[in-house]
Design a protein around this motif. Structure first.
Motif, PDB file in Angstrom:
ATOM      1  N   GLY A  98       0.829  -1.197   0.000  1.00 33.86           N
ATOM      2  CA  GLY A  98       0.000   0.000   0.000  1.00 33.86           C
ATOM      3  C   GLY A  98       0.862   1.244   0.000  1.00 33.86           C
ATOM      4  N   SER A 105       0.294   3.740   2.148  1.00 32.41           N
ATOM      5  CA  SER A 105       0.349   4.274   3.513  1.00 32.41           C
ATOM      6  C   SER A 105      -0.249   3.241   4.471  1.00 32.41           C
ATOM      7  N   TYR A 106      -0.131   3.534   5.758  1.00 37.77           N
ATOM      8  CA  TYR A 106      -0.726   2.640   6.745  1.00 37.77           C
ATOM      9  C   TYR A 106      -2.246   2.715   6.711  1.00 37.77           C
ATOM     10  N   ASN A 107      -2.788   3.777   6.151  1.00 37.79           N
ATOM     11  CA  ASN A 107      -4.233   3.863   5.958  1.00 37.79           C
ATOM     12  C   ASN A 107      -4.705   2.746   5.020  1.00 37.79           C
ATOM     13  N   ASP A 108      -3.894   2.394   4.044  1.00 40.44           N
ATOM     14  CA  ASP A 108      -4.234   1.293   3.141  1.00 40.44           C
ATOM     15  C   ASP A 108      -4.304  -0.034   3.886  1.00 40.44           C
ATOM     16  N   ALA A 149      -5.262  -0.367   7.034  1.00 41.18           N
ATOM     17  CA  ALA A 149      -6.543  -0.314   7.742  1.00 41.18           C
ATOM     18  C   ALA A 149      -7.707  -0.571   6.788  1.00 41.18           C
ATOM     19  N   LEU A 150      -7.657   0.012   5.605  1.00 42.69           N
ATOM     20  CA  LEU A 150      -8.724  -0.199   4.622  1.00 42.69           C
ATOM     21  C   LEU A 150      -8.817  -1.657   4.197  1.00 42.69           C
ATOM     22  N   THR A 151      -7.669  -2.308   4.062  1.00 41.21           N
ATOM     23  CA  THR A 151      -7.660  -3.726   3.703  1.00 41.21           C
ATOM     24  C   THR A 151      -8.303  -4.564   4.797  1.00 41.21           C
ATOM     25  N   GLU A 207     -10.477  -3.598   7.005  1.00 45.23           N
ATOM     26  CA  GLU A 207     -11.917  -3.300   7.008  1.00 45.23           C
ATOM     27  C   GLU A 207     -12.634  -4.029   5.873  1.00 45.23           C
ATOM     28  N   ALA A 208     -12.019  -4.080   4.701  1.00 43.83           N
ATOM     29  CA  ALA A 208     -12.623  -4.777   3.563  1.00 43.83           C
ATOM     30  C   ALA A 208     -12.718  -6.280   3.831  1.00 43.83           C
ATOM     31  N   LYS A 212     -15.633  -7.232   6.043  1.00 47.11           N
ATOM     32  CA  LYS A 212     -16.957  -7.180   5.422  1.00 47.11           C
ATOM     33  C   LYS A 212     -17.289  -8.426   4.613  1.00 47.11           C
ATOM     34  N   THR A 243      -1.635  -9.897   6.312  1.00 46.35           N
ATOM     35  CA  THR A 243      -2.827 -10.078   7.136  1.00 46.35           C
ATOM     36  C   THR A 243      -3.223 -11.549   7.092  1.00 46.35           C
TER      37      THR A 243
END
Length: 86
Positions: A20, A22-25, A27-29, A31-32, A35, A62
């Protein structure tokens, strides 16, 4: 070999590696993955920072548990009929 104790309701464990910006990516992964109905308990594994083409990247891993909802049953009829290739 690495032995893993699976949580209740988990048939298997899957590991993913990704890159990714950034580290935000990361977190988004996570979260995805949370779901998805076929996965349970998405967990961060590890991360390292590097660069590609002069841009910072985050390499990360992950793991998720795979639930019984991942079982499609599409081979069940073929297996019962004995028509699966060996």
């Amino acid at each position: 070999y690495r032995w893993v104790i699976l949580a209740a309701g988990t048939l298997a464990q899957a590991s993913f590696s990704d890159i990714g910006g950034s580290y935000n990516d990361v977190a988004l992964t996570l979260e995805a993955l949370a779901k998805e109905r076929t996965f349970i308990n998405p967990t961060f594994g590890s991360s390292t920072e590097s660069s590609a083409g002069g841009r910072k990247t985050v390499n990360f891993s992950t793991t998720v548990g795979v639930t019984s909802q991942a079982y499609s049953g599409r081979y069940s009829a073929a297996a019962a009929a004995g028509s699966l290739a060996r």
